[in-house]
Structure formats: structure tokens, C-alpha cells
Scaffold this motif. Structure first.
Motif, PDB file in Angstrom:
ATOM      1  N   ALA A  70     140.547 -67.595 190.116  1.00 14.31           N
ATOM      2  CA  ALA A  70     140.220 -67.225 188.740  1.00 14.31           C
ATOM      3  C   ALA A  70     141.469 -66.708 188.052  1.00 14.31           C
ATOM      4  CB  ALA A  70     139.124 -66.162 188.715  1.00 14.31           C
ATOM      5  N   ASP A  71     141.618 -67.036 186.777  1.00 18.37           N
ATOM      6  CA  ASP A  71     142.785 -66.549 186.048  1.00 18.37           C
ATOM      7  C   ASP A  71     142.559 -65.119 185.561  1.00 18.37           C
ATOM      8  OD1 ASP A  71     141.270 -66.671 183.692  1.00 18.37           O
ATOM      9  OD2 ASP A  71     142.121 -68.590 183.062  1.00 18.37           O
ATOM     10  N   GLY A 106     135.978 -73.625 184.700  1.00 17.97           N
ATOM     11  CA  GLY A 106     135.756 -73.309 183.293  1.00 17.97           C
ATOM     12  C   GLY A 106     134.700 -72.245 183.075  1.00 17.97           C
ATOM     13  N   ASP A 107     133.845 -72.006 184.092  1.00 15.08           N
ATOM     14  CA  ASP A 107     132.857 -70.930 183.989  1.00 15.08           C
ATOM     15  C   ASP A 107     133.552 -69.576 184.113  1.00 15.08           C
ATOM     16  OD1 ASP A 107     130.873 -72.813 183.827  1.00 15.08           O
ATOM     17  OD2 ASP A 107     130.142 -72.543 185.883  1.00 15.08           O
ATOM     18  N   ARG A 108     132.916 -68.567 183.538  1.00 14.19           N
ATOM     19  CA  ARG A 108     133.412 -67.210 183.715  1.00 14.19           C
ATOM     20  C   ARG A 108     132.908 -66.657 185.046  1.00 14.19           C
ATOM     21  NH1 ARG A 108     135.538 -64.416 179.380  1.00 14.19           N
ATOM     22  NH2 ARG A 108     136.075 -62.929 181.030  1.00 14.19           N
ATOM     23  N   THR A 113     141.785 -63.921 182.811  1.00 14.36           N
ATOM     24  CA  THR A 113     140.641 -63.724 181.906  1.00 14.36           C
ATOM     25  C   THR A 113     139.314 -63.791 182.638  1.00 14.36           C
ATOM     26  OG1 THR A 113     140.283 -66.067 181.328  1.00 14.36           O
ATOM     27  CG2 THR A 113     141.995 -64.857 180.101  1.00 14.36           C
ATOM     28  N   GLY A 114     139.354 -64.079 183.954  1.00 19.76           N
ATOM     29  CA  GLY A 114     138.125 -64.208 184.721  1.00 19.76           C
ATOM     30  C   GLY A 114     137.519 -65.591 184.657  1.00 19.76           C
ATOM     31  N   THR A 115     138.286 -66.558 184.189  1.00 14.67           N
ATOM     32  CA  THR A 115     137.813 -67.941 184.127  1.00 14.67           C
ATOM     33  C   THR A 115     138.128 -68.648 185.442  1.00 14.67           C
ATOM     34  OG1 THR A 115     138.182 -68.025 181.737  1.00 14.67           O
ATOM     35  CG2 THR A 115     137.974 -70.133 182.882  1.00 14.67           C
ATOM     36  N   ILE A 116     137.145 -69.348 185.981  1.00 14.47           N
ATOM     37  CA  ILE A 116     137.319 -70.048 187.257  1.00 14.47           C
ATOM     38  C   ILE A 116     138.194 -71.278 187.040  1.00 14.47           C
ATOM     39  CG2 ILE A 116     136.136 -71.333 189.073  1.00 14.47           C
ATOM     40  CD1 ILE A 116     133.704 -69.498 188.609  1.00 14.47           C
ATOM     41  N   ARG A 117     139.287 -71.352 187.782  1.00 17.23           N
ATOM     42  CA  ARG A 117     140.205 -72.491 187.688  1.00 17.23           C
ATOM     43  C   ARG A 117     140.129 -73.392 188.912  1.00 17.23           C
ATOM     44  NH1 ARG A 117     140.570 -72.892 182.502  1.00 17.23           N
ATOM     45  NH2 ARG A 117     141.538 -71.075 181.485  1.00 17.23           N
TER      46      ARG A 117
END
Length: 223
Positions: A192-193, A54-56, A195-199
Motif C-alpha cells: 500500500a502506498d 486501487g482500493d483503499r 495514502t493507504g491505496t493498495i498497489r
């Protein structure tokens, strides 16, 4: 009917075979040093502040194998990505892992249209030689001073005892790093997706375990 696993020769299986031979080769004294190092790492665990799902993904300067500086955001180009942090090409567990990802993960990544890169604090020329020696066809980058790894909270400092043990084997960890220190990242895989969000973030305190290919693919499918 029970479905057979896609990858039967897992990283864990490969490590099992390697470790017994490695310990026999280096001898009981050095093997005991590395066993203590692994036990201490497991006891202490991950440091506080490790990035979470959830973190960028933070941005940072990296260096390609020709020494050109690039921003991580430019490297990824707005695509979903798998980012592999490895300790260095001197680490045989890292080499086994990178070759496994080359063999099993790279074709899947290409099919998904994502990026696959690997990052270490080693100098670009050493990364270039590692890519050639290991037969890697995905990009390796250098993280000077573990700048990106620090922002992700995944930096470790080897014990003095383990540094001496590796020196006895002809391994100069600090000498191979861009900043000439022995600091290294915990072996970590990040998905990361776009958008640069860690998945997915899987940081391993014990360097004799790694993220299996099937777990990375599961994270890609979930995107």
C-alpha cells in the motif's frame, strides 16, 4: 550479458525441497489429505469480494505481541507498507516465507523507509514466540477473528478432513487463534502506498506458493 537474478534461492525453490521431505515424514495417508486440500483450494479459487488494486486499505484493530490493541492506520503512520498475511506459525510454509522476507526483504524495506508487518489470527503470545523462534525483527500482529482479513475478502475455512489431519500432527489451529475458530487468511501480500491505496495484492489459494521477494520489491519501486 544476461543479468543474474538477485535472489537465486527463491521461496518456490525452498518449498520444493521442503515438501518432498515433509510428505515422507508425515506418511502417504496424511500427505494425500493435504494434496486433496490444495487441489480443492485451487479448484474453488479465490472468493468473490477480494480487495483489488486501487482500493483503499481498510482500518481495523490489531494486537501486538504484548497484547496491546492498535489501529492499523496508527501502526502504518502514513507510510507506504508491506502487509503479509500468514496462516499461523504452525504452517511450515509460512515460517519459510517469513524467514525469507526477514533475510531478503527487510533490508530493502528499511532503505525505502516503508513499513513491513505480518498478520495472523493467532494469539499475541503465540505470535511473540514465533518471532523469537524464527528470528524475526519486523512486527507481528494478531487479527482477532480475522476482522481485517474479512474486510479484505481473504478468509478461508479449512476442511474438516484437513483439520483432523493437522490434529494428528499435534497442530490445533483453532486453539491457537484468538477467536478459537479454525478460520485463517489466504497467504497474501499487500503493498500500500502512503495514502493507504493498495498497489499490489497477491492472495494465494494454494498455500504451497507465495509471493516472491522480487515481486514485492518491484511493487515498491513502482511507488
Amino acid at each position: 550479458m544476461k543479468q543474474e537474478p538477485m535472489f537465486t534461492n527463491t521461496i518456490a525453490t525452498q518449498f520444493d525441497g521442503f515438501t518432498s521431505n515433509f510428505e515422507a515424514r508425515v506418511g502417504p495417508e496424511l500427505a494425500a489429505v493435504f494434496a486433496r486440500e490444495q487441489a480443492d483450494l485451487r479448484r474453488v479459487g479465490l472468493p468473490s469480494g477480494v480487495a483489488r488494486v486501487g482500493d483503499r486499505l481498510p482500518d481495523a484493530d490489531l494486537y501486538d505481541t504484548d497484547g496491546r490493541r492498535e489501529r492499523l492506520a496508527d501502526i502504518l503512520g502514513g507510510a507506504a507498507a508491506i502487509i503479509v498475511f500468514y496462516r499461523g506459525s504452525w504452517c511450515p510454509y509460512c515460517s519459510i516465507t517469513l524467514q525469507t522476507y526477514q533475510r531478503e526483504l527487510r533490508p530493502v524495506v528499511e532503505a525505502f523507509g516503508t513499513r513491513l508487518i505480518a498478520i495472523s489470527p493467532q494469539s499475541p503470545d503465540i505470535a511473540r514466540e514465533a518471532a523469537k523462534e524464527l528470528g524475526l525483527h519486523f512486527a507481528l500482529y494478531s487479527d482477532e477473528g480475522n476482522a481485517l482479513a474479512t474486510r479484505l475478502g481473504i478468509v478461508a475455512t479449512p476442511s474438516a478432513e484437513s483439520v483432523r489431519a493437522r490434529a494428528a500432527l499435534g497442530i490445533d489451529v483453532a486453539g491457537s487463534n484468538m477467536d478459537q475458530t479454525a478460520a485463517i487468511p489466504f497467504p497474501t501480500v499487500i503493498v500500500a502506498d502512503a495514502t493507504g491505496t493498495i498497489r499490489l495484492i497477491d492472495a494465494r489459494v494454494d498455500y504451497t506458493t507465495r509471493t516472491e521477494t522480487c515481486d514485492v520489491i518491484d511493487a515498491l519501486v513502482a511507488l
